[in-house]
Scaffold this motif. Structure first.
Motif: not given
Length: 169
Positions: A2, A4, A31
């Motif tokens: 992921t 950010y 994560e």
């Protein structure tokens, strides 16, 4: 993996330490904490250095808590000035109902209690009670005076012509 915004790799070291040492998954996803830990390893930030930063934050937090406790303790004995008391007495019902036209009062009874203003809280309740009583008597007196004035006007009216026209005399 992921991504950010901003990316974990571009964040400040202290922010990475905060993310990496956060155990609450409601704040940071697992994560994100893993990515922050990996970034700290890349930057050669040891666990001891992280612990020093965390200890520094704990000291700052402890100082702020002490300051807050001292502020709340000081609030306990703070009193209204005579001018503020006069204002609360004269305009109590308006202030109580939050209808005071000249600025709002920054504290309600609940706020005073929450901010530990025990003396002000007691003073405010007493002033509101006295104000409501005074306003009640003032309105009642005014109403009675108006009734008397109206009755005087009624008594002044000459109804003799009406009586003779309708056969009462």
């Amino acid at each position: 993996m992921t991504e950010y915004n901003p990316p974990i790799s571009e964040r400040e070291t202290e922010e990475l330490i905060e993310i990496a040492n956060c155990n609450d998954e409601n704040i940071w996803q697992r994560e994100a904490t893993l990515q922050a830990k990996k970034e700290l390893v890349k930057r050669n930030i040891s666990q001891e250095e992280q612990n020093e930063v965390i200890e520094k934050w704990d000291k700052i937090l402890e100082e702020k808590l002490k300051e807050e406790a001292a502020r709340l303790e000081k609030n306990k004995i703070e009193s209204y000035t005579k001018l503020e008391m006069l204002r609360l007495f004269l305009f109590g019902p308006l202030i109580f109902m939050d209808q005071f036209p000249f600025g709002s009062d920054r504290f309600t009874l609940v706020n005073l209690r929450d901010e530990n203003y025990y003396l002000k809280f007691k003073q405010r309740i007493i002033l509101f009670i006295l104000s409501f009583i005074a306003w009640f008597f003032f309105v009642n007196y005014t109403f009675e005076q108006t009734k008397k004035e109206r009755q005087k006007e009624i008594d002044k009216i000459d109804i003799s012509d009406w009586k003779t026209t309708h056969g009462y005399e």
